[in-house]
Design a protein around this motif. Structure first.
Motif, PDB file in Angstrom:
ATOM      1  N   LYS A 389       2.219  12.738  -4.006  1.00 27.72           N
ATOM      2  CA  LYS A 389       2.638  13.499  -5.126  1.00 27.72           C
ATOM      3  C   LYS A 389       3.584  12.571  -5.960  1.00 27.72           C
ATOM      4  O   LYS A 389       4.452  12.166  -5.514  1.00 27.72           O
ATOM      5  N   PHE A 390       3.350  12.684  -7.272  1.00 30.16           N
ATOM      6  CA  PHE A 390       4.170  11.952  -8.242  1.00 30.16           C
ATOM      7  C   PHE A 390       4.873  13.059  -9.072  1.00 30.16           C
ATOM      8  O   PHE A 390       4.467  13.850  -9.798  1.00 30.16           O
ATOM      9  N   VAL A 391       6.445  12.655  -8.680  1.00 27.15           N
ATOM     10  CA  VAL A 391       7.279  13.604  -9.293  1.00 27.15           C
ATOM     11  C   VAL A 391       7.686  13.332 -10.590  1.00 27.15           C
ATOM     12  O   VAL A 391       8.178  12.422 -11.038  1.00 27.15           O
ATOM     13  N   PRO A 426      -5.144   7.561  -6.596  1.00 21.10           N
ATOM     14  CA  PRO A 426      -3.840   7.692  -6.653  1.00 21.10           C
ATOM     15  C   PRO A 426      -3.099   6.365  -5.961  1.00 21.10           C
ATOM     16  O   PRO A 426      -1.943   6.104  -6.470  1.00 21.10           O
ATOM     17  N   MET A 427      -3.586   5.989  -5.061  1.00 29.45           N
ATOM     18  CA  MET A 427      -3.019   4.494  -4.594  1.00 29.45           C
ATOM     19  C   MET A 427      -2.897   3.496  -5.610  1.00 29.45           C
ATOM     20  O   MET A 427      -2.000   2.849  -5.352  1.00 29.45           O
ATOM     21  N   GLU A 428      -3.752   3.298  -6.356  1.00 22.49           N
ATOM     22  CA  GLU A 428      -3.643   2.568  -7.649  1.00 22.49           C
ATOM     23  C   GLU A 428      -2.495   2.759  -8.431  1.00 22.49           C
ATOM     24  O   GLU A 428      -1.686   2.141  -8.777  1.00 22.49           O
ATOM     25  N   LEU A 429      -2.488   4.017  -8.718  1.00 20.36           N
ATOM     26  CA  LEU A 429      -1.031   4.295  -9.441  1.00 20.36           C
ATOM     27  C   LEU A 429       0.212   4.277  -8.836  1.00 20.36           C
ATOM     28  O   LEU A 429       1.171   3.745  -9.313  1.00 20.36           O
ATOM     29  N   LEU A 430       0.178   4.602  -7.421  1.00 17.79           N
ATOM     30  CA  LEU A 430       1.085   4.273  -6.667  1.00 17.79           C
ATOM     31  C   LEU A 430       1.765   2.662  -6.509  1.00 17.79           C
ATOM     32  O   LEU A 430       2.842   2.553  -6.571  1.00 17.79           O
ATOM     33  N   ALA A 431       0.795   1.825  -6.598  1.00 20.37           N
ATOM     34  CA  ALA A 431       1.116   0.446  -6.235  1.00 20.37           C
ATOM     35  C   ALA A 431       2.018   0.096  -7.756  1.00 20.37           C
ATOM     36  O   ALA A 431       2.860  -0.682  -7.759  1.00 20.37           O
ATOM     37  N   GLU A 432       1.318   0.839  -8.995  1.00 24.08           N
ATOM     38  CA  GLU A 432       2.156   0.286 -10.057  1.00 24.08           C
ATOM     39  C   GLU A 432       3.371   0.962 -10.236  1.00 24.08           C
ATOM     40  O   GLU A 432       4.549   0.503 -10.757  1.00 24.08           O
ATOM     41  N   GLY A 439      11.634  -2.114  -0.613  1.00 28.30           N
ATOM     42  CA  GLY A 439      11.550  -1.390   0.769  1.00 28.30           C
ATOM     43  C   GLY A 439      10.189  -1.120   0.723  1.00 28.30           C
ATOM     44  O   GLY A 439       9.891  -0.198   1.562  1.00 28.30           O
ATOM     45  N   TRP A 440       9.450  -0.838  -0.544  1.00 29.69           N
ATOM     46  CA  TRP A 440       8.113   0.114  -0.417  1.00 29.69           C
ATOM     47  C   TRP A 440       6.911  -0.662  -0.779  1.00 29.69           C
ATOM     48  O   TRP A 440       6.239  -0.581  -1.975  1.00 29.69           O
ATOM     49  N   ASP A 441       6.617  -1.748   0.186  1.00 27.33           N
ATOM     50  CA  ASP A 441       5.413  -2.557  -0.029  1.00 27.33           C
ATOM     51  C   ASP A 441       4.367  -1.777   0.623  1.00 27.33           C
ATOM     52  O   ASP A 441       4.501  -0.687   1.155  1.00 27.33           O
ATOM     53  N   ARG A 442       3.206  -2.249   0.699  1.00 32.85           N
ATOM     54  CA  ARG A 442       1.948  -1.456   1.237  1.00 32.85           C
ATOM     55  C   ARG A 442       2.076  -0.984   2.527  1.00 32.85           C
ATOM     56  O   ARG A 442       1.588  -0.332   3.057  1.00 32.85           O
ATOM     57  N   THR A 443       2.714  -2.321   3.312  1.00 29.71           N
ATOM     58  CA  THR A 443       2.600  -1.929   4.851  1.00 29.71           C
ATOM     59  C   THR A 443       3.621  -0.578   4.955  1.00 29.71           C
ATOM     60  O   THR A 443       3.285   0.260   5.880  1.00 29.71           O
ATOM     61  N   GLN A 444       4.939  -0.580   4.309  1.00 25.84           N
ATOM     62  CA  GLN A 444       5.706   0.582   4.554  1.00 25.84           C
ATOM     63  C   GLN A 444       4.944   1.794   3.897  1.00 25.84           C
ATOM     64  O   GLN A 444       5.230   3.008   4.778  1.00 25.84           O
TER      65      GLN A 444
END
Length: 518
Positions: A389-391, A426-432, A439-444
């Motif tokens: 969810k993007f707040v 959503p994962m593409e928008l999340l990365a951007e 502390g929020w790379d893809r592994t985390q």
């Protein structure tokens, strides 16, 4: 949630009065400026004003004096023509509709226009019609939009296209035979591809291959599924009249007037009727994806907000309206299945919130107006918000989110939500969004998603988000139009067409406007 649109239009005061009113007014332009243009140039100006329809404006809103007045009273003819030109110039530069309640997506920057300079040019130009022409071509995409408007006006003058009658509730399948609807469809498609009219007898009842190709082309142009099946959505698009297309183009031109400089900041723009989200940096498109928006009875509001936080594995606190209208019937049918999908039922008793087992409730005794429970859905794969969810804080509780209903993104028209924006990727928008957030790379991210625990990550850089309503866009010089799903273009056009003429600013061309109606 739709806020009723109430027109708020801004007006400006008269700049050049007729000679009879000039004495003592203190607002007339210098005589030398008014006299710059020859009588022939003033006649050409009047002729250009009479063609304001090609710019999406209605010439009747700018009282152009009759040509014969130039012989009987040339001074008055000049003054009235200039006054009409000033009113038209202000609308061409700033837009006829200054604002509409609920439309925070409309953007105007009068300060960037230099209305004073334009008014000075108009008053001193030897060919004032050229000033009007230059102003008419200022909006972004003006050439393409005006060419398309001219094309549709020509179609309207020729009588437009035929409306398809009959049972448009049933889907017409390729290869089928229908003595009533197929000939009507062929006649309609001939306006798009004249070769269709020669592919079979005009009254042939067979939905043949040539007609199928034309329908698919039409569906692609309208942003619909290109399967050739003519169902309710395609019938509606086919029966959109020429006049409605003209209205949309007029609105598109007016909305683009008086635009502020384009932001260079990284930002998100969601075009509601085109069902698209774009992440932009300056003019560069970084991400582009399909979205699902609010349906007509639960419209996505226009917003200018900032995305501040990402929430992983979000629970869903079901809005009261959704609970009453959408979930109550499902609880009636199978409360155990709802429980299995993570829906929990709560009730307030003696000031405390208590969870209630839905399998023990007789839901037949409740209705949309009588439902004392509130509902929450646990985080998980079945959750309506998906896993992310993007707040973006706002008073309408609108946000962007993932969704388990991935199949809906294959649809052409995607107005299915209760107002929030569902994201195709959503994962593409999340990365951007998380770019630069420590502390929020893809592994985390993967670790937190797998844990199914609800976590939030404040963004290191909040992102501006604009939800806007633009049915007509231009890409690569081509005009793309979409359905006016919320009727906001029709609302805008009604504001444009209010008959009372606007008044111009001050004699010195000040760009300020005073609140008024028209």
């Amino acid at each position: 949630m739709r806020v009723a649109l109430v027109l708020t239009v801004l007006a400006v005061s008269t700049l050049v009065p007729p000679p009879a009113l000039a004495q003592g007014a203190g607002t007339a332009a210098p005589a030398s400026a008014v006299e710059a243009a020859s009588p022939a140039a003033i006649a050409r100006l009047a002729e250009r004003l009479a063609r304001l329809a090609e710019d999406g404006l209605d010439p009747r809103h700018y009282p152009i004096p009759p040509a014969e007045l130039a012989s009987s009273d040339p001074g008055r003819h000049r003054a009235e023509t200039m006054r009409a030109a000033q009113a038209a110039l202000a609308d061409l530069l700033l837009g006829r509709v200054a604002s509409l309640r609920g439309r925070v997506d409309l953007r105007r920057d009068p300060a960037a226009v230099n209305l004073a300079g334009w008014m000075s040019d108009l008053g001193t130009a030897r060919e004032p019609a050229e000033v009007i022409e230059r102003a008419s071509n200022l909006p972004p995409d003006a050439a393409a939009l005006k060419a398309e408007l001219a094309r549709y006006r020509a179609l309207a003058a020729a009588g437009g296209w035929p409306r398809i009658t009959g049972d448009t509730r049933r889907t017409l399948e390729p290869g089928s035979t229908d003595a009533a609807r197929v000939p009507a469809l062929r006649a309609r498609m001939a306006f798009i591809d004249p070769a269709v009219a020669h592919g079979a007898a005009a009254d042939s009842p067979v939905y043949d291959e040539r007609l199928l190709a034309a329908v698919r082309h039409f569906q692609a142009e309208e942003g619909l599924e290109t399967d050739g099946r003519v169902g309710a959505i395609t019938w509606t698009a086919l029966n959109t009249s020429v006049e409605e297309k003209i209205l949309q183009l007029r609105v598109a031109l007016d909305m683009r007037r008086g635009q502020p400089a384009r932001s260079t900041e990284r930002r998100i723009e969601v075009n509601i009727p085109h069902y698209r989200l774009r992440l932009l940096e300056g003019d560069r498109v970084v991400r582009d994806m399909a979205v699902i928006v609010g349906r007509r009875d639960r419209q996505t509001p226009m917003l200018n907000v900032r995305m501040t936080t990402v929430q992983f594995n979000p629970p869903w606190g079901v809005p009261e309206r959704n609970a009453r209208e959408d979930l109550l019937p499902r609880f009636r049918r199978d409360p155990a299945a709802m429980q299995a999908r993570g829906f929990r039922l709560y009730q307030r008793l003696d000031g405390e919130v208590v969870e209630v087992d839905p399998t023990t409730v007789d839901f037949s005794g409740y209705s949309r107006t009588n439902f004392p429970y509130f509902v929450r859905q646990d985080a998980g794969d079945a959750n309506a918000l998906g896993r992310i969810k993007f707040v973006m804080p706002n008073g309408d509780d609108i946000y962007m989110h993932d969704t388990p209903d991935r199949h809906l993104f294959t649809r052409g028209q995607r107005a299915f939500s209760s107002g929030c924006i569902r994201l195709e990727r959503p994962m593409e928008l999340l990365a951007e969004a998380l770019s630069g957030t420590t502390g929020w790379d893809r592994t985390q991210v993967d670790r937190v998603l797998a844990s199914r625990a609800t976590r939030s990550a404040p963004l290191a850089r909040s992102i501006p988000v604009r939800l806007h309503y633009t049915t007509v866009i231009v890409e690569g010089g081509r005009v793309a139009m979409r359905q006016d799903i919320y009727g906001l273009d029709a609302e805008y056009a009604r504001a444009m067409d209010r008959a009372q003429n606007q008044r111009l600013a001050s004699a010195d061309g000040g760009a300020g406007r005073n609140t008024g109606t028209r």
